[in-house]
Design a protein around this motif. Structure first.
Motif, PDB file in Angstrom:
ATOM      1  N   ASP A 306       0.795  -1.229   0.000  1.00 50.69           N
ATOM      2  CA  ASP A 306       0.000   0.000   0.000  1.00 50.69           C
ATOM      3  C   ASP A 306       0.831   1.285   0.000  1.00 50.69           C
ATOM      4  O   ASP A 306       0.338   2.353   0.366  1.00 50.69           O
ATOM      5  N   ALA A 307       2.079   1.195  -0.406  1.00 46.79           N
ATOM      6  CA  ALA A 307       2.904   2.392  -0.559  1.00 46.79           C
ATOM      7  C   ALA A 307       2.764   2.920  -1.988  1.00 46.79           C
ATOM      8  O   ALA A 307       2.321   2.205  -2.891  1.00 46.79           O
ATOM      9  N   GLN A 308       3.166   4.192  -2.197  1.00 49.56           N
ATOM     10  CA  GLN A 308       3.041   4.801  -3.509  1.00 49.56           C
ATOM     11  C   GLN A 308       4.335   5.511  -3.902  1.00 49.56           C
ATOM     12  O   GLN A 308       4.947   6.204  -3.080  1.00 49.56           O
ATOM     13  N   VAL A 309       4.738   5.310  -5.138  1.00 59.44           N
ATOM     14  CA  VAL A 309       5.891   6.007  -5.701  1.00 59.44           C
ATOM     15  C   VAL A 309       5.349   6.954  -6.768  1.00 59.44           C
ATOM     16  O   VAL A 309       4.763   6.522  -7.758  1.00 59.44           O
ATOM     17  N   GLY A 310       5.544   8.252  -6.554  1.00 58.19           N
ATOM     18  CA  GLY A 310       4.893   9.250  -7.384  1.00 58.19           C
ATOM     19  C   GLY A 310       5.452   9.363  -8.800  1.00 58.19           C
ATOM     20  O   GLY A 310       6.498   8.787  -9.147  1.00 58.19           O
ATOM     21  N   PHE A 311       4.765  10.116  -9.597  1.00 56.86           N
ATOM     22  CA  PHE A 311       5.078  10.373 -11.004  1.00 56.86           C
ATOM     23  C   PHE A 311       6.545  10.821 -11.135  1.00 56.86           C
ATOM     24  O   PHE A 311       6.989  11.780 -10.525  1.00 56.86           O
ATOM     25  N   GLY A 312       7.324  10.098 -11.938  1.00 57.33           N
ATOM     26  CA  GLY A 312       8.692  10.497 -12.242  1.00 57.33           C
ATOM     27  C   GLY A 312       9.688  10.366 -11.104  1.00 57.33           C
ATOM     28  O   GLY A 312      10.841  10.798 -11.242  1.00 57.33           O
ATOM     29  N   ALA A 313       9.305   9.763  -9.988  1.00 56.16           N
ATOM     30  CA  ALA A 313      10.227   9.604  -8.861  1.00 56.16           C
ATOM     31  C   ALA A 313      11.208   8.469  -9.123  1.00 56.16           C
ATOM     32  O   ALA A 313      10.933   7.548  -9.897  1.00 56.16           O
ATOM     33  N   SER A 314      12.371   8.532  -8.458  1.00 56.76           N
ATOM     34  CA  SER A 314      13.366   7.463  -8.526  1.00 56.76           C
ATOM     35  C   SER A 314      13.617   6.931  -7.125  1.00 56.76           C
ATOM     36  O   SER A 314      13.913   7.699  -6.206  1.00 56.76           O
ATOM     37  N   VAL A 315      13.508   5.609  -6.960  1.00 59.59           N
ATOM     38  CA  VAL A 315      13.783   4.949  -5.678  1.00 59.59           C
ATOM     39  C   VAL A 315      14.821   3.869  -5.958  1.00 59.59           C
ATOM     40  O   VAL A 315      14.546   2.907  -6.678  1.00 59.59           O
ATOM     41  N   VAL A 316      16.015   4.043  -5.401  1.00 58.33           N
ATOM     42  CA  VAL A 316      17.124   3.144  -5.691  1.00 58.33           C
ATOM     43  C   VAL A 316      17.753   2.664  -4.385  1.00 58.33           C
ATOM     44  O   VAL A 316      18.081   3.475  -3.512  1.00 58.33           O
ATOM     45  N   ASP A 317      17.923   1.341  -4.258  1.00 56.64           N
ATOM     46  CA  ASP A 317      18.549   0.729  -3.076  1.00 56.64           C
ATOM     47  C   ASP A 317      17.933   1.269  -1.791  1.00 56.64           C
ATOM     48  O   ASP A 317      18.638   1.636  -0.835  1.00 56.64           O
ATOM     49  N   SER A 318      16.621   1.299  -1.745  1.00 54.66           N
ATOM     50  CA  SER A 318      15.909   1.905  -0.621  1.00 54.66           C
ATOM     51  C   SER A 318      14.733   1.042  -0.195  1.00 54.66           C
ATOM     52  O   SER A 318      14.401   0.042  -0.835  1.00 54.66           O
ATOM     53  N   MET A 319      14.110   1.448   0.892  1.00 53.13           N
ATOM     54  CA  MET A 319      12.899   0.805   1.392  1.00 53.13           C
ATOM     55  C   MET A 319      11.811   1.855   1.533  1.00 53.13           C
ATOM     56  O   MET A 319      12.065   2.953   2.045  1.00 53.13           O
ATOM     57  N   VAL A 320      10.607   1.503   1.095  1.00 54.20           N
ATOM     58  CA  VAL A 320       9.456   2.386   1.221  1.00 54.20           C
ATOM     59  C   VAL A 320       8.417   1.655   2.061  1.00 54.20           C
ATOM     60  O   VAL A 320       7.872   0.642   1.642  1.00 54.20           O
ATOM     61  N   MET A 321       8.165   2.158   3.265  1.00 54.14           N
ATOM     62  CA  MET A 321       7.282   1.448   4.187  1.00 54.14           C
ATOM     63  C   MET A 321       5.808   1.656   3.841  1.00 54.14           C
ATOM     64  O   MET A 321       5.453   2.538   3.054  1.00 54.14           O
ATOM     65  N   SER A 322       4.954   0.829   4.422  1.00 57.32           N
ATOM     66  CA  SER A 322       3.525   0.842   4.117  1.00 57.32           C
ATOM     67  C   SER A 322       2.916   2.227   4.306  1.00 57.32           C
ATOM     68  O   SER A 322       3.265   2.955   5.240  1.00 57.32           O
ATOM     69  N   ASN A 323       2.023   2.570   3.387  1.00 60.68           N
ATOM     70  CA  ASN A 323       1.258   3.819   3.425  1.00 60.68           C
ATOM     71  C   ASN A 323       2.115   5.071   3.235  1.00 60.68           C
ATOM     72  O   ASN A 323       1.631   6.185   3.431  1.00 60.68           O
ATOM     73  N   CYS A 324       3.374   4.872   2.848  1.00 60.16           N
ATOM     74  CA  CYS A 324       4.235   6.021   2.567  1.00 60.16           C
ATOM     75  C   CYS A 324       4.061   6.436   1.107  1.00 60.16           C
ATOM     76  O   CYS A 324       3.877   5.584   0.231  1.00 60.16           O
ATOM     77  N   ARG A 325       4.149   7.731   0.858  1.00 59.74           N
ATOM     78  CA  ARG A 325       4.092   8.229  -0.519  1.00 59.74           C
ATOM     79  C   ARG A 325       5.406   8.929  -0.853  1.00 59.74           C
ATOM     80  O   ARG A 325       5.828   9.854  -0.146  1.00 59.74           O
ATOM     81  N   VAL A 326       6.047   8.489  -1.918  1.00 64.87           N
ATOM     82  CA  VAL A 326       7.263   9.125  -2.417  1.00 64.87           C
ATOM     83  C   VAL A 326       6.847  10.243  -3.360  1.00 64.87           C
ATOM     84  O   VAL A 326       6.127  10.005  -4.341  1.00 64.87           O
TER      85      VAL A 326
END
Length: 347
Positions: A306-326
Motif C-alpha cells: 500500500d505504498a506509492q511512488v509518485g510520477f517520475g520519482a526514482s527509488v534506488v537501493d531503498s525501502m518504502v514502508m507501508s502507506n508512505c508516498r514518495v
C-alpha cells in the motif's frame, strides 16, 4: 510438537523500520517474517506455536489472533520487561511438557527442522543448537565440538589464536523439558552466556546441527535489503513464492502498463499498479496494493504493501514502508522512507 518464538526484542539496529513495528513483523515479500517462519514450521508438522512478546505485543496478537487463519494454535506469553533469551524460554515453562523447538524470531534460514529433530533424537541430546559458519568468529560467541558433534566449549569473542572453530549460534534450538529447571525464573538470563555454559558444566549432552547453508539475521536495514536480494536471486528459497525463468514473480491481479519495463529478478504482489513508462527492477519487490506512477523508477528496492511512488520519482537501493508516498520527481537513494521521515540506510 510445540515451537517457541522469541519475539520480544526492540529491534534497535533496524530503526526506523521498528519505530512502530516489532522486528518479527517486518515483511518479507509482503508477509511478516514471523508468518513466513510459521508457514515453514507447518510443513514440518509443527501445529502449536508459543509467541514470547515484549515490544508492542498488541501488534503481533492483533495480526495472528489464535492462529486459526494459518492452521495452527497460537498462545502468547508477554514479558513486562525483557528477560533475555533464556529468561523468555523459562517464562514459557507452564506450556511445555515434551521436546520443544525454540527460534529467534528475526532469523531467515534454510535449517531443515525435521532433520535437526531426527539428529537430536538419534544422539540422545538434551539440547541441540543449530550453528552457522562465519569468516571472522572473533566478533561472536564461538561453539567448539568433538568429532561426534557434541559441544565441548563455548568461547565468547575469542581471538584468532584462541579457537579453531568458526561456528556460531544460529538462533534455533531443540530442548528437552528438563532444561527449563536449569534456568532461573523471574530475571533476565542469557542462554548463550549463562545457560549453555552451565549445562556443559553439569554434563548435559549438547549437540550441534551444522547443515545450515543459508542464514541471515535481519538486524539492520542493509541486511533486510540483502535478504530480499538473496531470495530474488535464488540464494534462498522462500516457500510459496515461485519465480519464472526470468526470475520474476508477478501476481495475476497486478496491473502493469504495456509500456512499463520490468527486469528480473522482481517480485510484484497482488493488486499492484505500475504506470506507463515506469521502470521496475532488477532486485525489486513491490508489495500488495502498491502503486508506481508514470515514468517512475524503482531499482534494488523493497516497497511495502500500500505504498506509492509518485510520477517520475526514482527509488534506488531503498525501502518504502507501508502507506508512505514518495513525492513526484523526487530522488531517493540508500534511504528508509516512512510516513514521517527518510533516513540513510546503514549497511
Amino acid at each position: 510438537m510445540k515451537a517457541l518464538f522469541l519475539a520480544g526484542g526492540l529491534g534497535t539496529r533496524l530503526k526506523p523500520i521498528t519505530d512502530n513495528l516489532p522486528k518479527p513483523m517486518v515483511p518479507i515479500m509482503g508477509k511478516p517474517l514471523l508468518e513466513r517462519n510459521i508457514e515453514k514450521l507447518k510443513r514440518h508438522g509443527v501445529d502449536e506455536i508459543l509467541l514470547s512478546t515484549c515490544y508492542k505485543p498488541e501488534i503481533i496478537k492483533n495480526y495472528f489472533g489464535d492462529g486459526s487463519k494459518l492452521g495452527v494454535k497460537i498462545s502468547y506469553i508477554t514479558e513486562d520487561e525483557p528477560l533475555g533469551t533464556a529468561g523468555a524460554i523459562r517464562n514459557a515453562a507452564k506450556y511445555i511438557d515434551d521436546t520443544f523447538l525454540v527460534f529467534n524470531a528475526d532469523i531467515l534460514s534454510d535449517i531443515d527442522i525435521s532433520e535437526m529433530l531426527r539428529l537430536h533424537m538419534e544422539r540422545g541430546a538434551r539440547a541441540t543448537i543449530a550453528v552457522t559458519r562465519v569468516a571472522n568468529p572473533s566478533a561472536y560467541g564461538v561453539i567448539e565440538h568433538d568429532e561426534n558433534g557434541f559441544v565441548t566449549a563455548f568461547k565468547e569473542k575469542p581471538k584468532p589464536h584462541e579457537t579453531r572453530s568458526n561456528l556460531i549460534n544460529a538462533g534455533t534450538y531443540i530442548f528437552e523439558p528438563e532444561i527449563l529447571d536449569e534456568i532461573p525464573a523471574g530475571r533476565a538470563v542469557s542462554v548463550e552466556r549463562e545457560t549453555y555454559p552451565l549445562l556443559l558444566q553439569k554434563g548435559y549432552r549438547i549437540a550441534i546441527y551444522d547443515r545450515c547453508s543459508y542464514w541471515l539475521d535481519l538486524g539492520t536495514p542493509g541486511k533486510y535489503l540483502k535478504a530480499h536480494k538473496d531470495i530474488l536471486r535464488g540464494y534462498h528459497h522462500l516457500y510459496g513464492v515461485n519465480f519464472n525463468e526470468k526470475r520474476q514473480y508477478i501476481s495475476p491481479t497486478a496491473r502493469i502498463s504495456r509500456t512499463a519495463k520490468v527486469i528480473g529478478p522482481v517480485y510484484i504482489g497482488d493488486n499492484v499498479i505500475v504506470g506507463p513508462f515506469a521502470f521496475i527492477g532488477p532486485d525489486t519487490v513491490l508489495g500488495d496494493g502498491s502503486v508506481v506512477g508514470m515514468w517512475a523508477k524503482v531499482i534494488g528496492s523493497v516497497v511495502w504493501n500500500d505504498a506509492q511512488v509518485g510520477f517520475g520519482a526514482s527509488v534506488v537501493d531503498s525501502m518504502v514502508m507501508s502507506n508512505c508516498r514518495v513525492d513526484s520527481y523526487s530522488d531517493k537513494y540508500n534511504t528508509v522512507l516512512t510516513e514521517q521521515t527518510s533516513r540513510p540506510i546503514t549497511v
